[in-house]
Design an enzyme around this catalytic site. Structure first.
Site, mmCIF file in Angstrom:
data_model
loop_
_atom_site.group_PDB
_atom_site.id
_atom_site.type_symbol
_atom_site.label_atom_id
_atom_site.label_comp_id
_atom_site.label_asym_id
_atom_site.label_seq_id
_atom_site.Cartn_x
_atom_site.Cartn_y
_atom_site.Cartn_z
ATOM 1 N N LYS A 132 0.856 -1.187 0.000
ATOM 2 C CA LYS A 132 0.000 0.000 0.000
ATOM 3 C C LYS A 132 0.887 1.230 0.000
ATOM 4 C CE LYS A 132 -4.463 0.924 0.288
ATOM 5 N NZ LYS A 132 -5.619 0.079 -0.047
ATOM 6 N N ASP A 172 -7.102 4.462 -4.274
ATOM 7 C CA ASP A 172 -7.725 4.341 -2.955
ATOM 8 C C ASP A 172 -8.320 5.735 -2.706
ATOM 9 O OD1 ASP A 172 -7.631 2.237 -0.530
ATOM 10 O OD2 ASP A 172 -7.513 4.215 0.354
HETATM 11 N N1 GLU Z 1 -7.432 0.274 -2.653
HETATM 12 C C1 GLU Z 1 -8.216 -0.890 -2.960
HETATM 13 C C2 GLU Z 1 -8.263 -1.806 -1.763
HETATM 14 O O1 GLU Z 1 -8.272 -1.335 -0.638
HETATM 15 C C3 GLU Z 1 -7.804 -1.557 -4.261
HETATM 16 C C4 GLU Z 1 -6.389 -2.011 -4.360
HETATM 17 C C5 GLU Z 1 -6.003 -2.506 -5.756
HETATM 18 O O2 GLU Z 1 -6.834 -2.588 -6.629
HETATM 19 O O3 GLU Z 1 -4.816 -2.824 -5.900
HETATM 20 O O4 GLU Z 1 -8.339 -2.996 -1.857
#
Ligand code: GLU
Length: 451
Positions: A132, A172
């Site tokens: 992340k 996100d």
């Molecule tokens: N931010 C999204 C999550 O919390 C998607 C992450 C992604 O698609 O890599 O899962």
């Protein structure tokens, strides 16, 4: 000492050492306690996890990158933000997870999100590790040019760590298709190659996948459909409260309404709107997506709707509550109010929106609770489909991708149910999700040796 007590002692000790190592990282430690708190029954069966320090290994990111992001606003003033990418675990595949641009971002927030992502990604059944990133940048009120300059500066530093086989970001909070475009454009320029699979959430016009934009919200509604089916119920005629009004909330509302549920409220950080006649989604889209405005405007434009800048959205009577805004938005008092008002299902569209105390209250009252790492996994699952399509230079139709998303959400739900039952807590989705996710990651961590 009995096997059970010994396991609990060793688990406590491991968590304690993780707490000492990460003092002050409140959100991260909350996520660790939430996941590891479920694991006693599976660790009792697999004591080698203690000997091999699997808990300590999984909770220590493989790599943490913190960097300066300098940029100039439209008046020429220089700003400095802090950028992050936590490459948490790559036992199952390359690091995968979104980027968050929000003033609240710090290392603890990114680590909690990255930690959750490891198990969420494992539950999707796709070959993706967990990571992340983001920045403490506040996009609110910034012009398009400012957003572009910020994204370019961010990527100028981060690009060297990314790649379709290395680390694949996505969106996100604060990062949508527009930002993904600027980030991908800068990467493409620096790397001098059109490497579509290095980022997901792209526009289908330039390498993205249909349904990715809708996937988290749709997936949440599909997951809730399964949760209700266990109780011989459907969404038809149910009153639903959705917090937030961003990407996840918008498409959760859309799918719930398609499945004949009645969404009566949504929100943003200023407050919530209550519309007893049912939320007009086109109006929400106009305000949030087209005008990039605030949700209070909804009540000015829609007769009968009320805007509240005080009190809690969770005080509204509903059958189904879907927190889709941000972490820790649903606290113990909110959970009590939901229980008193007869709510039957709570499912997390956001990451960790419910506090541990709130979850305990819901469980005690027999409310079915779908944790984010299961219920909101549809977004990253369709990201994995996007990577798949990029690698094969192919594109699936909307209906085919939506069909696969439904299948994945069904499978995640079934995994939660069967794992919870197998480990002695039937109906407990948190235990089911945590144990199933952990087992997959831990097995791979062990198989790959001490690395
Ligand atoms: N931010 C999204 C999550 O919390 C998607 C992450 C992604 O698609 O890599 O899962």
């Amino acid at each position: 000492m009995s096997e059970k007590n010994l396991t609990r002692k060793r688990l406590e000790k491991a968590v304690e050492s993780i707490e000492n190592l990460n003092e002050g990282q409140t959100e991260f430690l909350q996520a660790v306690r939430e996941v590891y708190g479920s694991l006693a029954p599976v660790l009792e069966e697999n004591p080698e996890c203690f000997d091999q320090k699997v808990l300590e290994r999984i909770s220590e990111p493989e790599r943490q990158i913190i960097f300066r992001v300098p940029w100039q606003d439209d008046n020429g003033e220089v700003h400095i933000n802090r950028g992050f990418r936590v490459e948490f675990n790559s036992a199952l595949g390359p690091y995968k997870g979104g980027l968050r641009f929000h003033p609240s971002v710090n290392l603890s927030i990114i680590k909690f999100l990255g930690f959750e992502q490891i198990f969420k990604n494992a539950l999707t059944g796709k070959p993706i590790g967990g990571g992340k990133g983001g920045a403490d940048f506040n996009p609110r009120g910034r012009s398009d040019d400012e957003i572009m300059r910020f994204c370019q500066s961010f990527m100028t530093e981060l690009y060297r760590h990314l790649g379709e086989n290395r680390d694949i970001p996505a969106g996100d909070i604060g990062v949508g298709t527009r930002e993904i475009g600027y980030l991908f454009g800068q990467y493409k320029r620096i790397a001098n190659q059109y490497e579509s699979g290095m980022i997901t959430g792209k526009d289908p016009e330039w390498g993205g996948t249909l349904v990715r934009n809708e996937a988290t919200g749709y997936g949440l509604a599909y997951f809730v459909r399964e949760m209700l089916a266990v109780q011989d119920e459907t969404l038809e005629g149910k009153t639903v409260v959705v917090s937030g009004s961003g990407n996840v909330a918008t498409y959760a509302i859309e799918k719930v309404e398609e499945l004949n549920g009645r969404v009566v409220a949504c929100s943003d950080s200023d407050g919530y709107v209550y519309d007893s006649s049912g939320i007009d989604l086109e109006l929400v889209k106009q305000i949030k997506q087209v005008e990039r405005g605030r949700i209070r405007v909804y009540a000015e434009r829609k007769e009968g709707a009320e805007f509240h800048d005080e009190g809690s959205i969770w005080s509204i009577t509903c059958d189904v509550a879907l927190p889709c805004a941000t972490q820790n938005e649903l606290q113990a008092d909110d959970a009590k109010a939901l229980v008193e008002n007869g709510c039957m299902v709570v499912a997390e569209g956001a990451n960790m929106p419910a506090s541990i105390e709130a979850i305990d209250i819901l469980h005690e009252a027999g409310v079915a609770f779908g944790p984010g790492k299961a219920a909101n996994a549809g977004g990253v699952a369709v990201s994995a489909l996007e990577m798949h399509q990029n690698a094969s230079r192919d594109a699936l139709t909307f209906d085919e991708t939506d069909r696969r998303l439904q299948e994945i959400m069904k499978q995640i739900h079934a995994t939660c149910i069967s794992t919870a039952r197998q480990y002695g807590t039937p109906g407990n989705y948190i235990h089911g999700a945590n144990i199933a996710g952990f087992k997959k990651v831990a097995n791979s961590v062990l198989a790959l040796g001490v690395i």
